[in-house]
Design a protein around this motif. Structure first.
Motif, short mmCIF file in Angstrom:
data_model
loop_
_atom_site.label_atom_id
_atom_site.label_comp_id
_atom_site.label_asym_id
_atom_site.label_seq_id
_atom_site.Cartn_x
_atom_site.Cartn_y
_atom_site.Cartn_z
N ILE A 122 0.76 -0.79 0.09
CA ILE A 122 0.68 -0.39 0.12
C ILE A 122 1.14 1.31 -0.13
CG2 ILE A 122 -1.44 1.39 1.32
CD1 ILE A 122 -2.42 -1.14 2.42
N ALA A 123 2.17 1.72 0.21
CA ALA A 123 3.03 2.73 0.88
C ALA A 123 3.45 2.59 -0.20
CB ALA A 123 4.52 1.72 1.93
N ALA A 124 3.65 1.18 -1.23
CA ALA A 124 4.23 1.57 -2.57
C ALA A 124 3.35 2.48 -3.28
CB ALA A 124 5.04 0.21 -3.29
N LEU A 125 2.27 1.83 -3.58
CA LEU A 125 0.97 2.31 -4.23
C LEU A 125 0.62 4.00 -4.10
CD1 LEU A 125 -1.09 -0.89 -3.46
CD2 LEU A 125 -0.10 -0.20 -5.86
N VAL A 126 0.64 4.02 -2.92
CA VAL A 126 0.08 5.88 -2.36
C VAL A 126 1.42 6.56 -3.10
CG1 VAL A 126 0.39 7.48 -0.48
CG2 VAL A 126 -0.46 4.82 -0.47
N GLY A 127 2.67 5.99 -2.62
CA GLY A 127 3.82 6.93 -2.89
C GLY A 127 3.15 6.86 -5.04
N ALA A 128 3.38 5.71 -5.63
CA ALA A 128 3.02 6.19 -6.72
C ALA A 128 2.25 6.62 -7.53
CB ALA A 128 3.18 4.50 -6.99
N ARG A 129 1.17 7.29 -6.50
CA ARG A 129 -0.10 7.58 -7.07
C ARG A 129 -1.46 6.63 -7.63
NH1 ARG A 129 -0.61 11.86 -10.11
NH2 ARG A 129 1.75 11.24 -10.86
N ILE A 130 -1.43 5.60 -7.29
CA ILE A 130 -1.72 4.53 -8.36
C ILE A 130 -2.88 4.04 -7.08
CG2 ILE A 130 -2.13 2.23 -8.71
CD1 ILE A 130 -1.18 3.75 -10.69
N GLY A 131 -4.49 4.65 -6.87
CA GLY A 131 -5.58 3.97 -5.75
C GLY A 131 -5.59 2.28 -6.62
#
Length: 275
Positions: free
Chosen positions: A165-174
């Motif tokens: 989730i942290a990686a997704l948030v950092g990539a701005r992927i919902g």
């Protein structure tokens, strides 16, 4: 350590998947009074967080569409204590593992050793920024080896999910966008047919796909662009990197031993589809 974290994910994920794919867990949760699969899923997985509102569970789980959590939380807890749902989840998952592994592996010295080493790793990582993992760390560790192996594998799964989730948030992927990228990485096309997406309203899916197109991550046909594929690869690489800390407490010899003991267990589960 990132390649090791990926290998451990491959070995441990089939252990965790019995919770979602095999019958015993759902039967245990239904026997408590949970009306649907998803009532039991949300109630038992979110229970370590305590009686938090749906908004908190939605944030912690990340990948569910708006409103999906609220259809089950807090309603699923109104007549069934969270602690009861957690216990049912463990009982059902452990029963599934025993059935699939059979007498040859159930309680074998190799499984006991795998449970001990997995628990050592699962109990060693920092909890900062790891909401679901921290919740799992508050639960007692089972004494019985098969239950302990499932519990430790599930702790490590939640640790990895928090990092993902942290990686997704950092990539701005919902969360819904993440399912599109996952579908494409699996070779599923159109991605809207993916099991985690196909039930969503058409307007919602169109908006998600439109946003990914605007960012250059998918093309007009709904397939990966080079940028989209690279974004997915970066997310997975960072997820592996963030999943590595639990294994730092084990020596190289212990890691080799853990992998060797898990391999026959995982092979049996993979052959059975974890169900």
């Amino acid at each position: 350590m990132a390649p090791l974290a990926r290998r451990m994910f491959e070995l441990l994920e089939p252990i965790c998947l019995v919770t979602f794919l095999a019958d015993e867990c759902n039967q245990e949760l239904a026997a408590l009074g949970h009306r649907t699969y998803w009532d039991g899923y949300f109630a038992s997985r979110a229970a370590p967080l305590g009686r938090v509102p749906a908004q908190v569970v939605h944030a912690a789980f990340y990948s569910f569409a708006d409103g999906e959590v609220a259809r089950h939380i807090p309603g699923a807890w109104q007549t069934i204590a969270p602690e009861a749902s957690v216990a049912a989840r463990e009982r059902g998952s452990t029963a599934s593992l025993r059935r699939i592994l059979g007498e040859e592996l159930d309680g074998s010295p190799g499984l006991v050793r795998a449970a001990d080493l997995t628990t050592q790793a699962a109990s060693s990582a920092p909890t900062a920024g790891r909401v679901m993992y921290a919740g799992m760390r508050t639960l007692p560790v089972p004494g019985e080896p098969v239950a302990r192996l499932w519990h430790a594998a599930t702790m490590l799964r939640e640790h990895r999910c928090d990092g993902h989730i942290a990686a997704l948030v950092g990539a701005r992927i919902g969360g819904t966008e993440a399912h599109v990228l996952d579908a494409l990485a699996r070779g599923i096309h159109p991605p809207e047919s993916f099991g985690r997406l196909h039930h969503l309203p058409k307007e919602k899916l169109e908006a998600v796909m439109g946003g990914l197109r605007e960012r250059g991550l998918v093309d007009a046909e709904g397939r990966f662009t080079d940028a989209g594929r690279q974004t997915k690869q970066r997310i997975e690489a960072l997820t592996d990197e963030l999943a590595a800390p639990p294994y730092e407490c084990l020596t190289p010899a212990e890691l080799d031993e853990l992998i060797a003991e898990l391999e026959p267990i995982t092979a049996r589960l993979v052959a059975a589809g974890s169900q």
